[in-house]
Design a protein around this motif. Structure first.
Motif, PDB file in Angstrom:
ATOM      1  N   CYS A 243       3.493  -8.367   1.475  1.00  0.00           N
ATOM      2  CA  CYS A 243       3.819  -7.635   0.247  1.00  0.00           C
ATOM      3  C   CYS A 243       4.973  -6.670   0.484  1.00  0.00           C
ATOM      4  O   CYS A 243       5.146  -6.126   1.588  1.00  0.00           O
ATOM      5  N   ASP A 244       5.745  -6.426  -0.579  1.00  0.00           N
ATOM      6  CA  ASP A 244       6.816  -5.432  -0.482  1.00  0.00           C
ATOM      7  C   ASP A 244       6.224  -4.042  -0.666  1.00  0.00           C
ATOM      8  O   ASP A 244       5.022  -3.864  -0.899  1.00  0.00           O
ATOM      9  N   LYS A 245       7.086  -3.026  -0.562  1.00  0.00           N
ATOM     10  CA  LYS A 245       6.606  -1.634  -0.619  1.00  0.00           C
ATOM     11  C   LYS A 245       5.935  -1.314  -1.953  1.00  0.00           C
ATOM     12  O   LYS A 245       4.938  -0.588  -1.999  1.00  0.00           O
ATOM     13  N   LYS A 246       6.497  -1.857  -3.062  1.00  0.00           N
ATOM     14  CA  LYS A 246       5.919  -1.573  -4.385  1.00  0.00           C
ATOM     15  C   LYS A 246       4.494  -2.106  -4.487  1.00  0.00           C
ATOM     16  O   LYS A 246       3.595  -1.418  -4.962  1.00  0.00           O
ATOM     17  N   THR A 247       4.313  -3.340  -4.008  1.00  0.00           N
ATOM     18  CA  THR A 247       2.959  -3.935  -4.066  1.00  0.00           C
ATOM     19  C   THR A 247       1.997  -3.177  -3.164  1.00  0.00           C
ATOM     20  O   THR A 247       0.845  -2.919  -3.549  1.00  0.00           O
ATOM     21  N   CYS A 248       2.462  -2.807  -1.981  1.00  0.00           N
ATOM     22  CA  CYS A 248       1.613  -2.041  -1.054  1.00  0.00           C
ATOM     23  C   CYS A 248       1.171  -0.735  -1.690  1.00  0.00           C
ATOM     24  O   CYS A 248      -0.006  -0.349  -1.583  1.00  0.00           O
ATOM     25  N   GLN A 249       2.098  -0.056  -2.373  1.00  0.00           N
ATOM     26  CA  GLN A 249       1.772   1.230  -2.988  1.00  0.00           C
ATOM     27  C   GLN A 249       0.735   1.064  -4.094  1.00  0.00           C
ATOM     28  O   GLN A 249      -0.177   1.879  -4.237  1.00  0.00           O
ATOM     29  N   VAL A 250       0.871  -0.025  -4.880  1.00  0.00           N
ATOM     30  CA  VAL A 250      -0.117  -0.301  -5.936  1.00  0.00           C
ATOM     31  C   VAL A 250      -1.505  -0.492  -5.321  1.00  0.00           C
ATOM     32  O   VAL A 250      -2.507   0.025  -5.829  1.00  0.00           O
ATOM     33  N   ILE A 251      -1.564  -1.220  -4.217  1.00  0.00           N
ATOM     34  CA  ILE A 251      -2.852  -1.489  -3.549  1.00  0.00           C
ATOM     35  C   ILE A 251      -3.409  -0.208  -2.929  1.00  0.00           C
ATOM     36  O   ILE A 251      -4.616   0.063  -3.038  1.00  0.00           O
ATOM     37  N   TYR A 252      -2.537   0.608  -2.310  1.00  0.00           N
ATOM     38  CA  TYR A 252      -2.990   1.892  -1.741  1.00  0.00           C
ATOM     39  C   TYR A 252      -3.612   2.762  -2.831  1.00  0.00           C
ATOM     40  O   TYR A 252      -4.673   3.379  -2.623  1.00  0.00           O
ATOM     41  N   ASN A 253      -2.961   2.822  -3.986  1.00  0.00           N
ATOM     42  CA  ASN A 253      -3.459   3.659  -5.090  1.00  0.00           C
ATOM     43  C   ASN A 253      -4.835   3.188  -5.555  1.00  0.00           C
ATOM     44  O   ASN A 253      -5.734   4.001  -5.816  1.00  0.00           O
ATOM     45  N   PHE A 254      -4.989   1.853  -5.676  1.00  0.00           N
ATOM     46  CA  PHE A 254      -6.271   1.306  -6.106  1.00  0.00           C
ATOM     47  C   PHE A 254      -7.366   1.646  -5.095  1.00  0.00           C
ATOM     48  O   PHE A 254      -8.468   2.078  -5.479  1.00  0.00           O
ATOM     49  N   LEU A 255      -7.078   1.457  -3.805  1.00  0.00           N
ATOM     50  CA  LEU A 255      -8.075   1.748  -2.772  1.00  0.00           C
ATOM     51  C   LEU A 255      -8.452   3.219  -2.764  1.00  0.00           C
ATOM     52  O   LEU A 255      -9.627   3.575  -2.615  1.00  0.00           O
ATOM     53  N   ASN A 256      -7.464   4.095  -2.951  1.00  0.00           N
ATOM     54  CA  ASN A 256      -7.748   5.537  -2.990  1.00  0.00           C
ATOM     55  C   ASN A 256      -8.659   5.890  -4.153  1.00  0.00           C
ATOM     56  O   ASN A 256      -9.547   6.744  -4.030  1.00  0.00           O
ATOM     57  N   GLU A 257      -8.457   5.202  -5.295  1.00  0.00           N
ATOM     58  CA  GLU A 257      -9.327   5.445  -6.457  1.00  0.00           C
ATOM     59  C   GLU A 257     -10.763   5.056  -6.136  1.00  0.00           C
ATOM     60  O   GLU A 257     -11.714   5.774  -6.465  1.00  0.00           O
TER      61      GLU A 257
END
Length: 525
Positions: free
Chosen positions: A473-487
């Motif tokens: 995944c690129d940085k944008k996709t990684c950030q989306v996944i990080y945000n979901f996991l943090n939630e």
């Protein structure tokens, strides 16, 4: 059998078989009356009557066929896929696929006709008995012989079919492997040797088919011989009785027609027996699933998911990948399982999700053992994203609607922005109506994972299970996944992540490293 619940089918079958007696009755009355008194009008009347009966029988048969086909189409169309998804997970995929392929047999037209007509053998037998008790007992004797032969033939045929199917499946698997690796076969100078092996297997399959056809031919030939023997003895006995004055010539002709009509369906009885047994097994299978199905809603709220003494070993391996491995995934705890390729991350992921069954050990939810046959239902409680997501629906809207909780409402535009998918669908002519399955080749892995994330965003899952969520995944996709996991971490969910991503590892409370051939190591606990 559902067909026995249809009154119109039962009445139609009764009329068909009663009208089947029209020709024998016509022969008896026309010969006796016309030859007895020479009344031509009587002969014309009887002939017209039997023609009408034959036409009526034909029309009723057509009606019965129409009703049966309509019923079968409705049943096949309305069969719920969920009934086919609850396979026993300790069966092989081949058996599961065979079960799917066997679905049409439940609505086999010829077998249904046999079910409706075979019972009327008794009707023809009674008429034979009334015309000649001696011929009736001869008929019963030969019917028992044919029934016995048919039973043994059916058992043998089933075994041969199973062997042929296993051999064909083995050939297909070998052929697939050959097609996939033919370059390596050429490099290693085993190309022609492999072709020779495939040829031998194909010859073996041809021999099995020929044997099956040969046995079938022998069976039909033997049935034909026994039928001829019966006709010969019917004529002989009838002539003796005619000579004694106990029978008329018309009855002899009628008896020949009746014994043929009564004897031919006898060989179908074993087919019906095995068919009925097969349907009962399928029904017991479905009943077992229904009885053993856990009511997962009773397990909520879920406090922990535990693997208890899990062992697993690949068929080609001599050492177990996991041996008596236990781990407890608790609510509010984020667990990351890391390890190099081949260490067993994906295998463990599939065991937790219920896609693979361990050799021994149990999976527990809140201390309750999950039945092996129902481990795949862990997905009901989980939001799962694997390494390469596959979409079971065609459009993103269908995917979301199918996955989200019923009560959850969402704004599609906000969802696309949150998952960073708005620009992707804006660039497509079809927009959000883009067919994901047909256009799979133009969708990158990162986009697939964002779409998979959108599917589970509005699913109130107790357990979050991700397999390599940021890989490829690129940085944008990684950030989306990080945000979901943090939630989800903030919501105190059970979070299980299989990843080598250092950012994900850094944010976990528990980190386990898998090492091929060694016991898992806790890096963080």
């Amino acid at each position: 059998m559902q067909i026995y619940k249809r009154l119109d089918l039962l009445i139609a079958s009764f009329l068909i078989n009663v009208l089947g007696l029209a020709i024998p009755v016509y022969i008896i009355h026309s010969i006796n009356r016309y030859l007895g008194n020479g009344n031509f009008d009587t002969l014309i009347f009887l002939t017209i009557t039997v023609i009408i009966a034959a036409i009526l029988e034909y029309l009723i048969r057509k009606y019965r066929k129409f009703i049966l086909i309509k019923i079968n189409d409705q049943n096949l169309f309305s069969t719920k896929e969920s009934q086919n998804e609850n396979f026993f997970q300790n069966e092989t995929i081949d058996k599961q696929l065979d079960r799917l392929k066997s679905l049409p047999k439940n609505y086999d037209f010829n077998m249904q006709i046999s079910f409706l007509d075979v019972p009327y053998i008794l009707l023809f037998s009674v008429v034979i008995y009334l015309l000649s008790p001696l011929i009736f007992f001869l008929y019963i004797f030969l019917a028992i012989i044919i029934l016995t032969i048919s039973l043994f033939y059916k058992i043998s045929k089933n075994k041969q079919f199973k062997n042929l199917n296993d051999l064909s499946r083995e050939y297909s698997s070998y052929e697939h492997k050959f097609k996939k690796n033919f370059v390596n076969f050429k490099v290693n100078s085993i190309f022609y040797k492999t072709l020779s092996t495939l040829k031998k297997k194909q010859v073996e399959i041809a021999n099995k088919k020929n044997l099956l056809d040969s046995n079938g031919y022998d069976f039909e030939t033997l049935n034909s011989l026994l039928l001829n023997v019966l006709i010969i003895f019917v004529v002989m006995i009838s002539l003796i009785e005619i000579n004694r004055g106990d029978m008329q010539i018309s009855s002899m002709i009628a008896l020949n027609i009746l014994v043929v009509r009564a004897l031919l369906p006898v060989k179908l009885i074993p087919n019906i027996m095995f068919y009925h047994s097969s349907l009962n097994n399928d029904q017991r299978y479905q009943d077992d699933i229904s009885k053993s199905k856990l009511k997962f809603e009773n397990l909520k709220p879920i406090k922990n998911l535990k693997l208890n003494n899990i062992s697993y070993m690949y068929q080609s391996s001599t050492l177990p990948l996991f041996n008596q491995f236990s781990i407890d995934f608790s609510k509010g705890i984020t667990t990351v399982i890391t390890g190099e390729n081949g260490s067993g991350k994906s295998t463990l992921f599939n065991i937790i999700c219920g896609a693979l069954i361990p050799l021994n050990g149990t999976i527990q939810i809140n201390g309750v053992d999950i039945d092996r046959r129902q481990q795949n239902n862990i997905t009901e409680l989980s939001s799962i994203i694997n390494q390469n997501p596959i979409f079971k629906n065609d459009t993103i809207m269908e995917c979301i609607e199918d996955s989200k909780d019923k009560q959850e409402k969402y704004n599609l535009e906000d969802l696309l922005i949150k998952c960073n998918l708005n620009s992707f669908f804006d660039d497509k002519n079809e927009g959000v109506n883009l067919n994901l399955n047909k256009n799979e080749n133009i969708i990158s892995l990162g986009i697939k994972k964002r779409i998979a994330l959108a599917q589970v965003l509005y699913k109130d899952s107790e357990i979050i299970i991700f397999d390599e969520p940021t890989e490829g995944c690129d940085k944008k996709t990684c950030q989306v996944i990080y945000n979901f996991l943090n939630e989800k971490i903030a919501e105190n969910k059970i979070v299980i992540i299989f990843s080598n991503d250092p950012f994900i590892i850094q944010g976990a409370q528990v980190v386990i490293e898998l090492k091929k051939g060694n016991k898992p190591i806790y890096l963080k606990k």
